[in-house]
Structures are given as C-alpha cells and as structure tokens.
Design an enzyme around this catalytic site. Structure first.
Site, short mmCIF file in Angstrom:
data_model
loop_
_atom_site.label_atom_id
_atom_site.label_comp_id
_atom_site.label_asym_id
_atom_site.label_seq_id
_atom_site.Cartn_x
_atom_site.Cartn_y
_atom_site.Cartn_z
N GLU A 37 -10.77 59.38 39.43
CA GLU A 37 -9.73 58.99 38.47
C GLU A 37 -9.02 60.21 37.90
OE1 GLU A 37 -8.48 56.14 37.90
OE2 GLU A 37 -9.87 55.11 39.23
N CYS A 188 4.75 45.92 45.51
CA CYS A 188 5.69 46.10 44.41
C CYS A 188 6.04 47.58 44.29
CB CYS A 188 5.09 45.58 43.10
SG CYS A 188 6.30 45.32 41.78
N CYS A 195 9.10 41.54 47.99
CA CYS A 195 8.86 40.35 47.19
C CYS A 195 8.47 39.14 48.04
CB CYS A 195 10.10 40.03 46.35
SG CYS A 195 10.59 41.37 45.25
N CYS A 198 4.81 38.91 48.05
CA CYS A 198 4.13 39.17 46.78
C CYS A 198 3.51 37.89 46.23
CB CYS A 198 5.12 39.75 45.77
SG CYS A 198 4.39 40.00 44.13
N CYS A 204 7.84 36.12 38.70
CA CYS A 204 8.40 37.44 38.39
C CYS A 204 9.81 37.29 37.84
CB CYS A 204 8.40 38.32 39.63
SG CYS A 204 9.02 39.99 39.32
#
Length: 350
Positions: A37, A188, A195, A198, A204
């Site tokens: 991370e 995205c 899209c 998606c 959205c």
DNA sequence: AACGCGGGGGA
DNA sequence: TCCCCAGCGTT
C-alpha cells in the site's frame, strides 16, 4: 440516494473479472499489504510490481525491516520516487516492533498514527489484511464514485469520502475494496471508459448525462518552475563515481548524488576542495543537457564530466564516498544512477 | 486548503 | 509535452 445493490453488483463483477494475481495478493499478510500500500501511493501498479518482491526478499518481515539500516532500505527504494515513504516505512517498522511487539495494529485510527499511513492506506490495510470494514478513497474509487454520483467542484473530496463510507459493505470488505479499485483501473478508466461492460453503469449519473470523462474534476493547473542544477560528476577509470550525501531538507533529501554546486563554483575550486590534484585531471568538458521531468517543475541537469587518472588518496571528506558502478550501493538516487549511466556512456564513446 | 514530493506510463 | 497515478505530511 445510495443504491443498496451497488456493492453487490460490483462484487459479482469482481468474482468474474477482478484481479486476483497481483504479487501482494499472494500469501497475504498485514506486513506485505502494508508495504504494498505504501509503495502504491501515487505509483502505478505495474511499477510497484517491479519492486515489491525484491523488497520482500530483502526484508521478509517487519523485524528485518526495522533492524535494517536506512541506507539499505533506500537502496531498494531507489527509482521508486517519493523517498519520504521509505523513511516513514523504516520509522514505522521500528515503532511497531517497539510499541506493538512487532504486530501491525488492526485498528484504522491506530494505524494512522504511524508515519506514512494516512486515512486511505490505513483503511486498505485493515480491509485487505484483517477484513475489517473501512472505506478507501484512492484515485480509482474517487473516479468511480465521482462519475457514479456526478460530483465535482471543491467540496467533492468530502462528499466522495461520505459516498465511499456508505457504499462499503459490512461483509466481503477485502473483496469490495479490491473490486472498486479494479473497476477504476480496468473499466472506469480516465479516458474512454468502457461503460458497456460496467456493472454499475445503469445507476451511473455521469453516464446518463454523457459526460463521464469530465469526472473527477481536474485540479487547477499549477505553474511550472524551471530549475537549473549543476552537478560535478567525477569518475575514475573503473567508472566509480564520487558521491555526497545531500542535505536532509530539500530535493532528494538524505540521498546520495554527485556533488552539486552553484554556478559560481569553478571547476578548479571544486577539485581543490575535493582534494583532487589538477594534474590528475585528464579532461573537462560540458556534457549535453539532460532534461529531467518533475511534477511541479523541470530540472536542467548540467553535469560536467571530469576524468581523473587515478583515485585521489584522500577525498573522503564529510559525507563523500565513491560509489561502485556495479552495485550502486549507498542508496544512490535515481538521478545519480542516470548521471552515472550518462557518464559511462560518455566514457565509452571517448 | 494548498503545496511539495519523483518517477514512469500513456495519449 | 502534458496529465495522471492504490497519498501523505507540512504549513
């Protein structure tokens, strides 16, 4: 209005299309998740993948990291950028060994007290490593949520954090956290989002308005600064290069680089200060300009190449050292490595 | 809230 | 050449 099925659809999509073979997803431990991370802060997945396993091989656990020297840690970080992350990682490892018996805390608030761990990184650690419910808002989640709810402008960050919190489910938190990042990274995407494939396109709002690419709203363009820096790259016939430890503050703080001097420092004055006899100097000439791209300004690096016949007996002043071109020890910064490479290229041509 | 911090990827 | 990237710390 929060869609209660958002997380459900995202998880169903991830089960089929999500990324499950990233290096830090294997033999997942709090330590590995934490290091990954931190490396991934403002750094792309493909870049981190080149550094992660090497770092893990050298520092396989938090005790190895805590007891290592800062130079060793910086050495493995060299080229990754944002070297403050390596300092903080090293400091935090020592703090965890000292205060928590070497066990990374599983509480987001406690984690955020460690250097280099902010809200998003702490959330990612507790979610991925401990399965605790916590919301992340990395660049991927930010893009997905900004488009899903079509939020922009100055208050967007606060609103997006609230949306991230409300969307995060109570169960399968680790998978959900990975899922929203994977969606942002593979579907995205910043330009030309896909899209059609998606799982949350139906809800959205930016998709409905046909302006998904406008979100998230870009920050105002910042003025770029132009900086000129001058390095004395001194090499001997083996290719070894003279380095100095840079001041703790400022660019490449605490790292090693070829000596940097002001424009008004003459070559003669530099050589005298370094204890290099002028009769040892074989050739001095200006090299082609190296342009180094920077986030907020450009650096013009104007190295002066100096070839000397042999290593001077005493150049080891405070903070000066020779670097072996084969090993690049001492945590040499990426710019030093680039200058070394340029130097060696020049020597090769000569 | 704005800014500094690095290097690389991609259009 | 420019923007962006699994952000954080400082002011």
């Amino acid at each position: 209005m929060i869609d209660p099925f958002f997380a459900h659809r995202l998880l169903a999509w991830w089960d089929e299309h999500g990324r499950k073979d990233l290096p830090w997803q294997q033999e997942r431990s709090p330590y590995r998740v934490w290091v990954a991370e931190v490396m991934l802060q403002q750094t792309q997945v493909a870049v981190v993948a080149r550094y992660f396993e090497r770092f893990m091989a050298r520092f396989p656990n938090i005790h190895a990291l805590a007891s290592a020297s800062l130079d060793d840690v910086l050495h493995l970080w060299s080229g990754l950028g944002y070297y403050g992350r390596a300092h903080n990682l090293h400091r935090a490892a020592a703090a965890v060994v000292r205060n928590y018996d070497g066990v990374l805390p599983n509480d987001q608030r406690v984690l955020m007290e460690l250097p280099g761990i902010g809200r998003s990184t702490a959330a990612a650690i507790v979610a991925q490593a401990y399965g605790e419910r916590a919301a992340i808002l990395d660049a991927n989640a930010k893009r997905v949520l900004a488009r899903q709810h079509r939020v922009g402008g100055a208050p967007a960050v606060k609103a997006l954090w609230e949306l991230a919190e409300s969307h995060t489910p109570a169960d399968r938190v680790a998978d959900y956290t990975q899922a929203i990042m994977d969606l942002g990274a593979t579907v995205c995407v910043r330009r030309a989002p896909r899209c059609a494939v998606c799982p949350v396109a139906a809800s959205c709002q930016a998709r409905a308005a046909g302006d998904a690419e406008r979100f998230p709203e870009a920050a105002a363009r910042r003025q770029r600064r132009l900086e000129r820096r001058r390095f004395f790259v001194v090499t001997d016939q083996t290719g070894a290069c003279l380095l100095e430890r840079r001041p703790a503050q400022g660019i490449w703080g605490g790292l090693w680089s070829p000596p940097e001097r002001d424009d008004d420092c003459s070559v003669e004055a530099f050589l005298a200060a370094a204890g290099i006899s002028e009769r040892d100097v074989r050739e001095v000439h200006n090299a082609p300009t190296l342009r180094h791209g920077f986030t907020h300004y450009d650096l013009d690096v104007l190295p002066i190449y100096v070839q000397i016949a042999k290593r001077p007996a005493e150049v080891r002043e405070t903070g000066a050292a020779w670097i072996d071109p084969a090993s690049h020890r001492l945590g040499v910064s990426a710019v030093a490595a680039k200058l070394l490479k340029a130097t060696q290229t020049e020597l090769f041509k000569a």
